[in-house]
Write a protein that holds these residues in place. Structure first.
Motif, PDB file in Angstrom:
ATOM      1  N   VAL A  18      56.527  19.970  38.344  1.00 42.42           N
ATOM      2  CA  VAL A  18      55.254  20.311  37.682  1.00 42.42           C
ATOM      3  C   VAL A  18      55.075  19.591  36.351  1.00 42.42           C
ATOM      4  N   ALA A  19      56.064  18.804  35.946  1.00 39.34           N
ATOM      5  CA  ALA A  19      56.023  18.180  34.614  1.00 39.34           C
ATOM      6  C   ALA A  19      54.763  17.349  34.386  1.00 39.34           C
ATOM      7  N   ASP A  20      54.268  16.709  35.429  1.00 43.19           N
ATOM      8  CA  ASP A  20      53.062  15.876  35.307  1.00 43.19           C
ATOM      9  C   ASP A  20      51.871  16.485  36.036  1.00 43.19           C
ATOM     10  N   ARG A  21      51.859  17.813  36.109  1.00 43.88           N
ATOM     11  CA  ARG A  21      50.786  18.508  36.822  1.00 43.88           C
ATOM     12  C   ARG A  21      50.015  19.405  35.848  1.00 43.88           C
ATOM     13  N   PRO A  22      48.952  18.897  35.228  1.00 40.01           N
ATOM     14  CA  PRO A  22      48.169  19.730  34.298  1.00 40.01           C
ATOM     15  C   PRO A  22      47.465  20.894  34.970  1.00 40.01           C
ATOM     16  N   ASP A  23      47.406  20.896  36.306  1.00 41.35           N
ATOM     17  CA  ASP A  23      46.763  21.986  37.030  1.00 41.35           C
ATOM     18  C   ASP A  23      47.721  23.132  37.329  1.00 41.35           C
ATOM     19  N   VAL A  24      48.966  23.011  36.879  1.00 44.36           N
ATOM     20  CA  VAL A  24      49.960  24.062  37.114  1.00 44.36           C
ATOM     21  C   VAL A  24      50.225  24.810  35.810  1.00 44.36           C
ATOM     22  N   ARG A  25      50.179  26.141  35.867  1.00 44.40           N
ATOM     23  CA  ARG A  25      50.481  26.984  34.723  1.00 44.40           C
ATOM     24  C   ARG A  25      51.773  27.748  35.000  1.00 44.40           C
ATOM     25  N   LEU A  26      52.643  27.792  34.018  1.00 43.47           N
ATOM     26  CA  LEU A  26      53.912  28.505  34.145  1.00 43.47           C
ATOM     27  C   LEU A  26      53.841  29.826  33.385  1.00 43.47           C
ATOM     28  N   THR A  27      54.219  30.900  34.056  1.00 46.42           N
ATOM     29  CA  THR A  27      54.291  32.203  33.411  1.00 46.42           C
ATOM     30  C   THR A  27      55.653  32.829  33.703  1.00 46.42           C
ATOM     31  N   PHE A  28      56.074  33.717  32.820  1.00 48.98           N
ATOM     32  CA  PHE A  28      57.361  34.406  32.964  1.00 48.98           C
ATOM     33  C   PHE A  28      57.128  35.901  32.800  1.00 48.98           C
ATOM     34  N   ASP A  29      57.651  36.695  33.719  1.00 45.78           N
ATOM     35  CA  ASP A  29      57.507  38.145  33.653  1.00 45.78           C
ATOM     36  C   ASP A  29      58.837  38.825  33.318  1.00 45.78           C
ATOM     37  N   ASP A  30      58.750  40.021  32.768  1.00 46.29           N
ATOM     38  CA  ASP A  30      59.873  40.951  32.563  1.00 46.29           C
ATOM     39  C   ASP A  30      60.638  40.748  31.261  1.00 46.29           C
ATOM     40  N   GLY A  31      60.547  39.573  30.631  1.00 47.70           N
ATOM     41  CA  GLY A  31      61.244  39.372  29.372  1.00 47.70           C
ATOM     42  C   GLY A  31      62.749  39.342  29.493  1.00 47.70           C
ATOM     43  N   ASN A  32      63.270  38.734  30.542  1.00 42.88           N
ATOM     44  CA  ASN A  32      64.713  38.607  30.693  1.00 42.88           C
ATOM     45  C   ASN A  32      65.272  37.594  29.703  1.00 42.88           C
ATOM     46  N   SER A  33      66.523  37.772  29.308  1.00 40.98           N
ATOM     47  CA  SER A  33      67.136  36.884  28.318  1.00 40.98           C
ATOM     48  C   SER A  33      67.174  35.442  28.792  1.00 40.98           C
ATOM     49  N   SER A  34      67.138  35.220  30.099  1.00 40.12           N
ATOM     50  CA  SER A  34      67.128  33.845  30.610  1.00 40.12           C
ATOM     51  C   SER A  34      65.870  33.091  30.205  1.00 40.12           C
ATOM     52  N   ASP A  35      64.813  33.823  29.825  1.00 39.90           N
ATOM     53  CA  ASP A  35      63.601  33.174  29.334  1.00 39.90           C
ATOM     54  C   ASP A  35      63.906  32.280  28.139  1.00 39.90           C
ATOM     55  N   VAL A  36      64.732  32.798  27.239  1.00 40.72           N
ATOM     56  CA  VAL A  36      65.056  32.074  26.008  1.00 40.72           C
ATOM     57  C   VAL A  36      66.290  31.203  26.181  1.00 40.72           C
ATOM     58  N   GLU A  37      67.306  31.741  26.833  1.00 41.47           N
ATOM     59  CA  GLU A  37      68.578  31.041  26.915  1.00 41.47           C
ATOM     60  C   GLU A  37      68.556  29.864  27.886  1.00 41.47           C
ATOM     61  N   ILE A  38      67.832  30.000  28.981  1.00 39.25           N
ATOM     62  CA  ILE A  38      67.823  28.951  30.014  1.00 39.25           C
ATOM     63  C   ILE A  38      66.481  28.230  30.088  1.00 39.25           C
ATOM     64  N   ALA A  39      65.396  28.991  30.169  1.00 37.06           N
ATOM     65  CA  ALA A  39      64.082  28.371  30.381  1.00 37.06           C
ATOM     66  C   ALA A  39      63.585  27.603  29.167  1.00 37.06           C
ATOM     67  N   LEU A  40      63.669  28.195  27.992  1.00 34.99           N
ATOM     68  CA  LEU A  40      63.045  27.600  26.812  1.00 34.99           C
ATOM     69  C   LEU A  40      63.516  26.179  26.526  1.00 34.99           C
ATOM     70  N   PRO A  41      64.827  25.913  26.448  1.00 28.43           N
ATOM     71  CA  PRO A  41      65.217  24.524  26.160  1.00 28.43           C
ATOM     72  C   PRO A  41      64.772  23.535  27.223  1.00 28.43           C
ATOM     73  N   ARG A  42      64.693  23.975  28.456  1.00 25.65           N
ATOM     74  CA  ARG A  42      64.254  23.082  29.527  1.00 25.65           C
ATOM     75  C   ARG A  42      62.756  22.812  29.452  1.00 25.65           C
ATOM     76  N   LEU A  43      62.001  23.801  29.069  1.00 28.01           N
ATOM     77  CA  LEU A  43      60.562  23.593  28.869  1.00 28.01           C
ATOM     78  C   LEU A  43      60.320  22.620  27.715  1.00 28.01           C
ATOM     79  N   VAL A  44      61.012  22.842  26.614  1.00 27.63           N
ATOM     80  CA  VAL A  44      60.845  21.975  25.446  1.00 27.63           C
ATOM     81  C   VAL A  44      61.236  20.547  25.774  1.00 27.63           C
TER      82      VAL A  44
END
Length: 222
Positions: free
Chosen positions: A41-67
């Protein structure tokens, strides 16, 4: 021409750091699966990413990869779980905001919004976004419905709170301007075929028919 979007929902990545509810493991993905989705999805402006539940993996795993990929996402947190073991804490919220991510409400305690008591209605739909607004320093006006469970009563209550956008778990494409936004959740068994199917927006006639019928039932029941 109406712009169409693919909204994806991530629940958890890697090894859970808290006990999971029955069936919850079906929406947790491995790190390599998550990486594969982000690369797709990196080059797909028509795709939106959302995260539910607020699990710690949001910050520890997902965030650096998104950045790393220059991606933005919206994180729907459970206000009553902030700081609990395995969940995003106040420092995590600050990290998400500093990286340009958005915060929305997933309610207070991950309850089914179709089966709330009168007291729980206020806690889930009013107290939760207010608590998150105090954490973020700005109004929280977008919500994601727990379990994707809604009916006419839930939608009426949400409109009454003045939320700007509501995310479901109905699957399929969404129109950019719609108040009610369908999303597709990542699943534990996702592979290249799943990614191609979901991102292609063409799941087949039978699946599209089932989705459309389910949406109609949800909107008008209750």
């Amino acid at each position: 021409m109406t712009a169409m979007l693919v909204n994806l929902t991530v629940h958890g990545i890697g090894a859970p750091e808290r006990p999971l509810a029955p069936g919850e493991e079906a929406t947790w993905v491995r790190v390599d699966q998550f990486d594969r989705v982000l690369d797709a999805v990196a080059d797909r402006p028509d795709v939106r990413l959302t995260f539910d539940d607020g699990n710690s993996s949001d910050v520890e795993i997902a965030l650096p990869r998104l950045v790393e990929r220059g991606l933005r996402a919206e994180f729907f947190l459970l206000a009553g779980r902030i700081g609990s073991p395995g969940s995003v804490d106040e420092a995590g919220i600050e990290k998400l905001l500093a990286a340009g991510m958005s915060i929305g409400s997933h309610g207070w305690a991950h309850r089914d919004w179709r089966r709330l008591s009168e007291g729980e209605v206020g806690e889930e739909l009013t107290r939760a976004p207010e608590a998150l607004a105090r954490q973020t320093g700005e109004p929280v006006r977008r919500v994601a419905i727990p379990f994707g469970s809604y009916d006419r009563t839930v939608l009426r209550r949400l409109r009454g709170t003045g939320v700007q956008r509501v995310y479901t778990s109905d699957g399929g494409l969404a129109r950019e301007q719609d108040w009610l936004q369908a999303r597709t959740s990542l699943s534990h068994d996702l592979d290249a075929v799943w990614i191609s199917d979901v991102l292609g927006g063409s799941p087949g006639v039978r699946r599209k028919t089932r989705r459309a019928a389910a949406k109609l039932v949800k909107r008008f029941r209750g």
